[in-house]
Design a protein around this motif. Structure first.
Motif, PDB file in Angstrom:
ATOM      1  N   THR A 104       0.853  -1.191   0.000  1.00  0.00           N
ATOM      2  CA  THR A 104       0.000   0.000   0.000  1.00  0.00           C
ATOM      3  C   THR A 104       0.886   1.237   0.000  1.00  0.00           C
ATOM      4  O   THR A 104       1.962   1.257   0.602  1.00  0.00           O
ATOM      5  N   LEU A 105       0.413   2.236  -0.664  1.00  0.00           N
ATOM      6  CA  LEU A 105       1.161   3.478  -0.776  1.00  0.00           C
ATOM      7  C   LEU A 105       0.847   4.376   0.416  1.00  0.00           C
ATOM      8  O   LEU A 105      -0.295   4.447   0.873  1.00  0.00           O
ATOM      9  N   THR A 106       1.866   5.043   0.880  1.00  0.00           N
ATOM     10  CA  THR A 106       1.644   6.023   1.941  1.00  0.00           C
ATOM     11  C   THR A 106       1.009   7.258   1.319  1.00  0.00           C
ATOM     12  O   THR A 106       0.963   7.418   0.089  1.00  0.00           O
ATOM     13  N   ASN A 107       0.509   8.134   2.163  1.00  0.00           N
ATOM     14  CA  ASN A 107      -0.100   9.376   1.656  1.00  0.00           C
ATOM     15  C   ASN A 107       0.894  10.186   0.836  1.00  0.00           C
ATOM     16  O   ASN A 107       0.540  10.776  -0.188  1.00  0.00           O
ATOM     17  N   LEU A 112       2.807  12.068  -4.476  1.00  0.00           N
ATOM     18  CA  LEU A 112       3.867  12.117  -5.487  1.00  0.00           C
ATOM     19  C   LEU A 112       3.418  11.456  -6.792  1.00  0.00           C
ATOM     20  O   LEU A 112       3.749  11.939  -7.882  1.00  0.00           O
ATOM     21  N   THR A 113       2.651  10.369  -6.706  1.00  0.00           N
ATOM     22  CA  THR A 113       2.130   9.702  -7.897  1.00  0.00           C
ATOM     23  C   THR A 113       1.186  10.627  -8.657  1.00  0.00           C
ATOM     24  O   THR A 113       1.243  10.716  -9.888  1.00  0.00           O
ATOM     25  N   GLU A 114       0.318  11.330  -7.928  1.00  0.00           N
ATOM     26  CA  GLU A 114      -0.607  12.270  -8.571  1.00  0.00           C
ATOM     27  C   GLU A 114       0.156  13.399  -9.264  1.00  0.00           C
ATOM     28  O   GLU A 114      -0.178  13.795 -10.383  1.00  0.00           O
ATOM     29  N   ILE A 115       1.183  13.896  -8.595  1.00  0.00           N
ATOM     30  CA  ILE A 115       1.992  14.969  -9.192  1.00  0.00           C
ATOM     31  C   ILE A 115       2.670  14.472 -10.461  1.00  0.00           C
ATOM     32  O   ILE A 115       2.673  15.153 -11.491  1.00  0.00           O
ATOM     33  N   ARG A 116       3.227  13.268 -10.405  1.00  0.00           N
ATOM     34  CA  ARG A 116       3.881  12.689 -11.590  1.00  0.00           C
ATOM     35  C   ARG A 116       2.893  12.565 -12.741  1.00  0.00           C
ATOM     36  O   ARG A 116       3.200  12.928 -13.880  1.00  0.00           O
TER      37      ARG A 116
END
Length: 129
Positions: A104-107, A112-116
């Protein structure tokens, strides 16, 4: 034509199939020996000394060897059950691999994924213009 044949013969599927047939043949011999040399004599003892391989019924000039047929049927059931257990065994391993938890991804990682993804989207839009 020779090159095409080499390409076909060396493919992984053909080799896997050949290995499977060879192992299956050897396995069939083992099961036949198990039935003929161990299981059927035990059945014979339990049924009062009957030798199943000798069971036959004369029908006119023909002889119906139903004892050999019974042994072949028993061979089939033992092979089918063995294959069932073998497949079941490998399915358990497959399920264990599939059940491994997905990290699971941390907040912070989600952000960072959304920004990418937004940056990739902007780059693609600039290329379109």
């Amino acid at each position: 034509m020779l090159k095409e044949f080499k390409k076909f013969a060396i493919k992984g599927n053909v080799i896997d199939l050949a290995v499977g047939v060879i192992i299956g043949t050897a396995f069939g011999k083992i099961v036949t020996s198990l039935v003929n040399d161990i299981v059927m004599p035990l059945f014979g003892v339990l049924l009062g000394g009957v030798d199943f391989s000798k069971l036959q019924y004369p029908f006119g000039d023909a002889i119906i060897k139903y004892g050999a047929f019974l042994q072949t049927v028993l061979d089939f059931f033992i092979i089918a059950f063995s294959v069932f257990l073998f497949i079941r065994f490998f399915e358990r391993f497959k399920r264990k691999d599939e059940q491994k938890p997905v990290p699971t991804l941390t907040n912070e990682e989600k952000l960072l994924t959304e920004i990418r993804d937004l940056l990739k989207k902007d780059v693609q839009q600039e290329r379109e213009f």
